[in-house]
Design a protein around this motif. Structure first.
Motif, PDB file in Angstrom:
ATOM      1  N   GLU A   1       0.832  -1.207   0.000  1.00  0.00           N
ATOM      2  CA  GLU A   1       0.000   0.000   0.000  1.00  0.00           C
ATOM      3  C   GLU A   1       0.864   1.253   0.000  1.00  0.00           C
ATOM      4  OE1 GLU A   1      -3.415   2.330  -0.085  1.00  0.00           O
ATOM      5  OE2 GLU A   1      -3.044   0.219  -0.536  1.00  0.00           O
ATOM      6  N   ARG A   2       1.951   1.233   0.764  1.00  0.00           N
ATOM      7  CA  ARG A   2       2.831   2.389   0.784  1.00  0.00           C
ATOM      8  C   ARG A   2       3.475   2.623  -0.577  1.00  0.00           C
ATOM      9  NH1 ARG A   2       8.099   2.168   4.375  1.00  0.00           N
ATOM     10  NH2 ARG A   2       9.066   1.710   2.370  1.00  0.00           N
ATOM     11  N   LYS A   3       3.862   1.530  -1.239  1.00  0.00           N
ATOM     12  CA  LYS A   3       4.426   1.660  -2.574  1.00  0.00           C
ATOM     13  C   LYS A   3       3.409   2.261  -3.539  1.00  0.00           C
ATOM     14  CE  LYS A   3       8.643  -0.109  -2.342  1.00  0.00           C
ATOM     15  NZ  LYS A   3       9.849   0.626  -2.790  1.00  0.00           N
ATOM     16  N   ARG A   4       2.131   1.826  -3.382  1.00  0.00           N
ATOM     17  CA  ARG A   4       1.085   2.368  -4.259  1.00  0.00           C
ATOM     18  C   ARG A   4       0.925   3.860  -4.029  1.00  0.00           C
ATOM     19  NH1 ARG A   4      -4.208   3.595  -4.305  1.00  0.00           N
ATOM     20  NH2 ARG A   4      -4.365   3.262  -2.057  1.00  0.00           N
ATOM     21  N   LEU A   5       0.953   4.277  -2.759  1.00  0.00           N
ATOM     22  CA  LEU A   5       0.823   5.703  -2.456  1.00  0.00           C
ATOM     23  C   LEU A   5       2.033   6.477  -2.963  1.00  0.00           C
ATOM     24  CD1 LEU A   5      -0.620   5.487   1.171  1.00  0.00           C
ATOM     25  CD2 LEU A   5      -1.855   6.027  -0.937  1.00  0.00           C
ATOM     26  N   ASP A   6       3.237   5.882  -2.830  1.00  0.00           N
ATOM     27  CA  ASP A   6       4.435   6.553  -3.347  1.00  0.00           C
ATOM     28  C   ASP A   6       4.345   6.749  -4.857  1.00  0.00           C
ATOM     29  OD1 ASP A   6       5.520   6.717  -0.866  1.00  0.00           O
ATOM     30  OD2 ASP A   6       6.841   4.981  -1.076  1.00  0.00           O
ATOM     31  N   LYS A   7       3.800   5.746  -5.551  1.00  0.00           N
ATOM     32  CA  LYS A   7       3.651   5.863  -6.998  1.00  0.00           C
ATOM     33  C   LYS A   7       2.664   6.959  -7.358  1.00  0.00           C
ATOM     34  CE  LYS A   7       2.570   3.188 -11.143  1.00  0.00           C
ATOM     35  NZ  LYS A   7       2.114   1.889 -11.679  1.00  0.00           N
ATOM     36  N   MET A   8       1.572   7.011  -6.584  1.00  0.00           N
ATOM     37  CA  MET A   8       0.585   8.067  -6.823  1.00  0.00           C
ATOM     38  C   MET A   8       1.211   9.440  -6.589  1.00  0.00           C
ATOM     39  SD  MET A   8      -2.824   6.415  -5.060  1.00  0.00           S
ATOM     40  CE  MET A   8      -3.684   7.980  -5.201  1.00  0.00           C
ATOM     41  N   LYS A   9       1.984   9.551  -5.527  1.00  0.00           N
ATOM     42  CA  LYS A   9       2.630  10.830  -5.231  1.00  0.00           C
ATOM     43  C   LYS A   9       3.613  11.198  -6.336  1.00  0.00           C
ATOM     44  CE  LYS A   9       5.646  10.979  -1.921  1.00  0.00           C
ATOM     45  NZ  LYS A   9       6.278  11.003  -0.581  1.00  0.00           N
ATOM     46  N   SER A  10       4.381  10.190  -6.833  1.00  0.00           N
ATOM     47  CA  SER A  10       5.331  10.459  -7.900  1.00  0.00           C
ATOM     48  C   SER A  10       4.622  10.934  -9.159  1.00  0.00           C
ATOM     49  CB  SER A  10       6.149   9.199  -8.188  1.00  0.00           C
ATOM     50  OG  SER A  10       7.006   9.401  -9.264  1.00  0.00           O
TER      51      SER A  10
END
Length: 987
Positions: free
Chosen positions: A497-506
């Motif tokens: 989930e954190r990776k998904r949020l990081d991708k969204m932020k990127s």
């Protein structure tokens, strides 16, 4: 070994007694032997000393007798008697005749024999002045005894005694001499060297003449000594073996003692057979052994009785403990009776039973608690292993995350089954490079925890169904009660989930970058063109408003850049293009770029002293960003009409750049926060000074990434000094082969191929003074290698090279697509011959004969480069923002043929229809990414240069794919033109 306690005690006692007795016997034996050796050695030494003393007394007696005889050689007037009188005197009985039975002689002052008591043929009248003992007597005027010498006639050993006869004035009148023939007269009395033991061997050796001699026995001829190594006793004597030395001789050992006599210089040795010497000691020791064994037997019997009485109660208690162990419990009903030891053991057993019961209860509670923890931690995977990596614990969370059960993993698998092979191999290579030794297998996961106590790292787990799960894994070593590592514990958390949020932020940051930076670039570029006169003269009010708009657009750009930079720093995605370059131009550029920032308030930027010619390895754009932050802060907080100073100093292996202002300084309470993000001394929304508070935080990260350090000094109310320390680069400015500096990137680059260094230097100087970049090589092979690796605008070529013909170089260049149109100027003494021999294409080739005409050379070079560049460059601009395209077109002017494509499809069609020198490529396009166009460009037009116009920084890998990249918000007219390659004719 199953053995009763009583028997073990008895054996222990017997072993102790045996060891003690053995030690005593060994010690006594060694002492006894050593004592006897010392006694015999002392006796031999005493005998040798007695012999030496007796010999010394005998020698003194003979010297005194000869001295008395010498006093009779003078008459009453103090003159030497006549020869007849001397001869009569020698025949008379005297003490001297008794002491020297082998002859008395009289010599005149010149050492010539004039009288003798015993006739020897040819002796009278013989001069002995050359003999060493005569020379010593003449020098000392005292009695002298010669070294043992061999008689010239008899060949037998003898000693010669001399006594000078002196006048009243102390002059030598004559010599009295006495002879001692060792073959007939011993030095000592016959009992002088008597041995006390029949078996003791005595040797007397003359080391100078290497022969046996005797002091009590007569012998007819001297016996020479054997060679070294033949007789051990003689070798010991000649080496003066110390007393007590053991020597092996003829299969028997001897204790020897030796002595060096002072006069004559002989060696005496006494050797006693070791077995005979030690015989009394061994007899005494045998008696001691017999007594010792008798006492040992008595002690053994007593020990057996004591051991049996002591161990019987303990054996009975042991049987009771075994019975309790079989029953599975320890009772506390041991009777505390019997001996002291038995009572203590009974009390200890009763106490142990109570403690065990309490411990069992605590263990049950602990196991229940740990089991609850492992079961309840369902969101994290907890895996424990032994030292070899075999899994020993696998909690419920690990089962849910990975799909394996405990029974499948515990004792059967290692964590390697959960990891990607490539990820493990990559980490192994990293650790091997870092630690300088191979790291592989299970050590990849535990090497860092073993060294540092713990390691937290992102990994990718692969569950049983093949699903890849990103996790953060914390590995720590487990230790036993002694502090030694006995296993490892890994705790993994699913970060999908954190990776998904990081991708969204990127993706959001990318969108913000594109949607904000692109219009800002257009606005800033348009305002710059307008203010710079690109649209003609403007009214003053309009120009003022445009300058305000441009200033604020730049401010907005800086704010966006700061926000995006700090985000990239946090994500570790900030790209650095590190290069070694001189520092002075960077300082000058920073001052020039920021000088207008404070001009409205009358603030001046000044450079203190000269900037040292230092080289630093930095990303020039990042360093300019740091200096801009420091200078803008200094200007912002300086009073009107103030001065901001820049000072550059070198020391050791570092260079320091300081920015000094006279502002209000920094409060002591704010010192610890100044480099933190969003830190501002006045953080209210009504503060007087603007800014995000990110500049110094970003500057610190940038400086540290470049291997430097940033800090400050400040006194509140007296200004501040911010400084940046950077390591000096261990290199020097690149020079061409002849020491000529390479000019800036804007001047054409020329390769001079000439085997004569003087001619090469001349050509280099001519071309460098004309503002061309010049490299020099001296052979054809080097020239072809340079042309393969470096782009050149023109080739100056000599035809006569040491390794190949210049014509062959031209043919090879014309056969390659990259160099088929390369302009060439042939500079050769055989220009005409080469021109006739060349049967290829003569286009783009000019010929110049030696000696070189400078004006002609420069004219040919300029014509060739101009002819090669007179075609207007064609540029394909792939950009969906029409405003930005208009601004870029206005920046470049009408010297470039621009074609615009707003989508990937339009760009692909344009590439297939026409040839382009340069492609300006935007990454974010409506129908895809600009990166998708790169393979098409490389395939259709491999010589076209690709320049990326990006709203975000590129990664290092992306930088390597293209020739250049420009960040839209930092794009200037000069930078764009330079990137496009507007290298027109030289002025």
């Amino acid at each position: 070994m199953n053995m009763p306690l009583s028997l073990r005690v008895i054996l222990l006692v017997l072993l102790s007694i045996g060891t003690l007795i053995g030690g005593i016997l060994l010690t006594v034996y060694q002492l006894e032997i050593a004592n006897y050796e010392e006694v015999v050695t002392d006796r031999n030494v005493a005998e040798l000393n007695r012999l030496s003393t007796e010999l010394e007394l005998t020698q003194q007696q003979r010297v005194l007798g000869l001295e008395a005889f010498a006093s009779r050689l003078l008459n009453d007037d103090g003159d030497l008697r006549s020869i007849q009188s001397l001869q009569n005197l020698l025949q008379q009985p005297s003490v001297a005749n008794d002491l020297f039975p082998d002859g008395l002689l009289v010599f005149d002052a010149n050492a010539t024999a004039i009288a003798e008591s015993i006739y020897a043929p040819n002796r009278l009248g013989t001069n002995y002045a050359d003999r060493p003992h005569f020379r010593r007597a003449a020098e000392t005027k005292a009695a002298v005894i010669s070294e043992p010498i061999l008689g010239r006639v008899t060949g037998l050993p003898l000693l010669s005694y001399l006594q000078p006869v002196l006048s009243t004035e102390g002059e030598i009148i004559a010599y009295a001499g006495g002879l001692l023939d060792l073959a007939s007269t011993p030095l000592l009395r016959e009992d002088g060297l008597a041995d006390n033991e029949v078996s003791t061997t005595s040797l007397i050796i003359d080391p100078q003449h290497r022969m046996f001699v005797s002091m009590r026995e007569r012998f007819d001829q001297p016996v020479p000594l054997p060679e070294a190594g033949v007789d051990a006793l003689i070798d010991a004597a000649l080496t003066l073996a110390p007393p007590g030395t053991m020597v092996e001789h003829l299969g028997q050992r001897y204790l020897v003692a030796s002595l060096q006599l002072s006069s004559p210089d002989w060696i005496v040795l006494r050797a006693s057979p070791y077995t005979e010497v030690m015989a009394p000691a061994r007899a005494s020791f045998r008696q001691f052994i017999l007594i010792t064994f008798v006492l040992s037997g008595v002690i053994t019997v007593l020990a057996v009785w004591i051991a049996s009485s002591l161990t019987r109660p303990l054996e009975e208690m042991t049987h009771r403990i075994d019975a309790m162990a079989d029953a599975g419990r320890i009772s506390d009903d041991f009777h505390e009776s019997g001996g002291v030891e038995v009572q203590a053991l009974a009390r200890a057993m009763n106490r142990l039973a109570k403690e065990q019961n309490a411990t069992n209860q605590a263990v049950i509670k602990t196991e229940r608690f740990l089991n609850n923890v492992m079961t309840s931690a369902s969101e994290i995977a907890i895996i424990a292993t032994d030292m070899d990596g075999v899994i020993t614990a696998f909690n419920k969370g690990a089962e849910l995350m990975l799909g394996y059960t405990k029974s499948e993993m515990i004792g059967k698998q290692t964590p390697a089954i959960l990891h990607e092979d490539k990820e493990v191999e990559h980490r192994a290579a990293e650790l091997s490079a870092e630690l300088g030794r191979p790291i592989e297998g299970f050590d990849v996961f535990v090497e860092k925890p073993r060294q540092e106590g713990a390691e937290k790292r992102e990994w990718t787990y692969i569950n049983k169904s093949g699903l890849h799960i990103p996790v953060t894994l914390v590995v720590t070593p487990m230790r036993n009660e002694d502090g030694d590592i006995n296993g490892y514990l890994g705790i993994a958390e699913d970060i999908t989930e954190r990776k998904r949020l990081d991708k969204m932020k990127s993706e959001f940051i990318s969108t913000v970058s594109h949607e904000l930076r692109t219009p800002l670039t257009s606005i800033s570029g348009a305002l710059g063109l307008s203010i710079g006169g690109g649209l003609g003269d403007l009214p003053e009010k309009v120009k003022t408003l445009l300058e305000t708009a441009q200033r604020n657009s730049k401010r907005l750009t800086h704010l966006i850049n700061d926000l995006l930079d700090i985000e990239k720093i946090a994500a570790g995605q900030l790209h650095f293009d590190m290069e070694v370059q001189p520092l002075p131009p960077l300082i000058e550029q920073a001052i020039e770029s920021n000088s207008e920032y404070g001009s409205g308030r009358g603030i001046r930027l000044s450079l203190v002293g000269e900037v040292p010619e230092a080289l630093v390895r930095v990303d020039s754009q990042r360093l300019m960003q740091v200096l801009a932050n420091l200078l803008s802060n200094a200007i912002k907080f300086s009073p009107d009409q103030a001065e901001v100073s820049i000072k550059v100093e070198t020391g050791g292996d570092r260079v320091t750049v300081s920015v000094i202002d006279n502002g209000p300084g920094i409060a002591e309470s704010f010192r610890e926060k100044i480099f933190q993000r969003f830190a501002q001394s006045d953080a209210s929304d009504t503060r007087a000074k603007g800014g995000t508070g990110l500049g110094l935080a970003i500057s610190r990260e940038l400086v540290e990434k470049m291997g430097g350090r940033i800090d400050f000094e400040s006194i509140e109310g007296q200004g501040s000094r911010f400084y940046v320390e950077l390591p000096l680069a261990n290199t020097h400015i690149d020079h061409s082969a002849n020491g000529l500096p390479i000019q800036g990137d804007h001047s054409p680059r020329i390769l001079v191929v000439e085997d004569d260094p003087d001619v090469a230097n001349l050509l280099g100087m001519m071309l460098t003074e004309a503002d061309y970049q010049v490299d020099i090589v001296y052979s054809g092979v080097d020239a072809l290698q340079r042309l393969q690796n470096t782009h050149y605008d023109l080739l100056s070529l000599d035809l006569m090279l040491p390794d190949m013909s210049g014509l062959e170089i031209i043919r090879q260049l014309r056969e390659q697509a990259e160099t088929k149109d390369l302009p060439i100027v042939v500079v050769s003494a055989k220009m005409e011959k080469g021109h006739l021999e060349f049967d290829g294409d003569l286009s783009h080739i000019d010929w110049l004969a030696k000696p070189i005409d400078e004006q002609r050379l420069l004219s040919l070079v300029q014509e060739q480069i101009s002819a090669h560049r007179d075609q207007q460059p064609r540029v394909l601009h792939v950009e969906d923002d029409a405003d930005l395209h208009a601004v870029i077109s206005a920046m470049v002017g009408n010297r470039i043929d621009f074609t615009v494509a707003r989508t990937l499809d339009e760009a692909k069609r344009a590439i297939q229809r026409a040839w382009f020198d340069i492609v300006l490529l935007d990454i974010g396009l409506p129908d895809g990414s600009g990166w998708d166009l790169l393979p098409v460009i490389r395939a259709a037009q491999p010589e076209a240069r690709v320049i990326v116009l990006s709203g975000t920084d590129l990664t290092r890998h992306e930088h390597e794919l293209v020739e250049a990249a420009i960040l839209k918000t930092r794009m200037s007219k000069e930078q764009l033109i330079d990137m496009i390659g507007m290298k027109l004719d030289k002025p």
